[in-house]
Write a protein that holds these residues in place. Structure first.
Motif, PDB file in Angstrom:
ATOM      1  N   ILE A  32       0.847  -1.203   0.000  1.00 48.19           N
ATOM      2  CA  ILE A  32       0.000   0.000   0.000  1.00 48.19           C
ATOM      3  C   ILE A  32       0.879   1.248   0.000  1.00 48.19           C
ATOM      4  O   ILE A  32       0.683   2.162  -0.798  1.00 48.19           O
ATOM      5  CB  ILE A  32      -0.955   0.003   1.211  1.00 48.19           C
ATOM      6  N   ILE A  36       1.740   4.262  -3.215  1.00 47.40           N
ATOM      7  CA  ILE A  36       1.505   5.699  -3.065  1.00 47.40           C
ATOM      8  C   ILE A  36       2.802   6.481  -3.208  1.00 47.40           C
ATOM      9  O   ILE A  36       2.853   7.511  -3.886  1.00 47.40           O
ATOM     10  CB  ILE A  36       0.846   6.002  -1.703  1.00 47.40           C
ATOM     11  N   ARG A  75      -2.322   3.772   4.550  1.00 48.86           N
ATOM     12  CA  ARG A  75      -2.735   4.647   3.454  1.00 48.86           C
ATOM     13  C   ARG A  75      -2.713   6.116   3.895  1.00 48.86           C
ATOM     14  O   ARG A  75      -2.187   6.978   3.202  1.00 48.86           O
ATOM     15  CB  ARG A  75      -4.135   4.233   2.994  1.00 48.86           C
ATOM     16  N   TYR A  95      -0.421   7.490  -6.975  1.00 48.96           N
ATOM     17  CA  TYR A  95      -1.323   8.359  -6.228  1.00 48.96           C
ATOM     18  C   TYR A  95      -1.784   9.538  -7.083  1.00 48.96           C
ATOM     19  O   TYR A  95      -2.977   9.795  -7.232  1.00 48.96           O
ATOM     20  CB  TYR A  95      -0.630   8.840  -4.951  1.00 48.96           C
TER      21      TYR A  95
END
Length: 185
Positions: A32, A36, A75, A95
């Motif tokens: 995760i 990003i 996140r 992202y």
């Protein structure tokens, strides 16, 4: 170790809670964060911050689903780190790309003036997602919540990149129409 056992370790303030969390969810949290941040070093820092946040949150909070709880923390921390790293400029990574794709459907947080409006938007988004076919919903969530790249989604679901792009495009159009119908645009 089962999730309930890991949660119990946090509640009893056992230091082994962190190591058990690392064993079971370390790769998940890293995936995760990396999707990003696109940086191994930053992703590792975000994952370590996730463990600290989990330690500080339990007790008093007892998560129902530990993986979701850790994923949300990772996140949030990763997005905050990305924002501070990219302050004043647009950068690469999934992202920025994922947010650009959703830009026409959902107003940015700076456009939303009240928390009530944000809650209404979240409620309607959840309602919209509940009406989608399972695979369509899963692909949408993988892209816009977990911020997976198109190639990762293709590998996970066994679809070609053009099919995934097409599915995401159709779902964004449905979302736009749904939000417009609900008066949220």
């Amino acid at each position: 170790m089962e999730d309930s056992g890991i949660i119990e370790l946090y509640w009893t303030r056992s230091e082994s809670a962190i190591s058990e969390t690392m064993k079971k969810y370390g790769k998940y949290c890293f995936a995760i964060a990396y999707s990003i941040l696109s940086s191994t070093e930053d992703a590792n820092e975000s994952v370590n911050d996730t463990y600290l946040d989990a330690w500080n949150s339990m007790p008093p909070h007892r998560p129902a689903i530990l993986s979701t709880f850790l994923g949300k923390i990772t996140r949030r921390i990763s997005i905050d780190r990305w924002r501070s790293r990219m302050a004043g400029k647009r950068g690469g990574g999934e992202y920025a790309l994922a947010l650009d794709e959703l830009e026409d459907c959902v107003a940015s947080s700076s456009d939303v003036e009240k928390e009530v409006e944000q809650r209404e938007l979240v409620k309607e988004l959840n309602e919209f997602l509940s009406k989608l076919h399972e695979q369509e919903r899963d692909i949408f969530i993988c892209r816009y919540f977990f911020l997976l790249s198109l190639s990762e989604i293709c590998n996970r679901f066994g679809y070609s990149p053009s099919k995934v792009k097409s599915m995401l495009s159709r779902t964004r159009k449905k979302l736009y129409a749904y939000l417009e119908k609900e008066g949220l645009l």
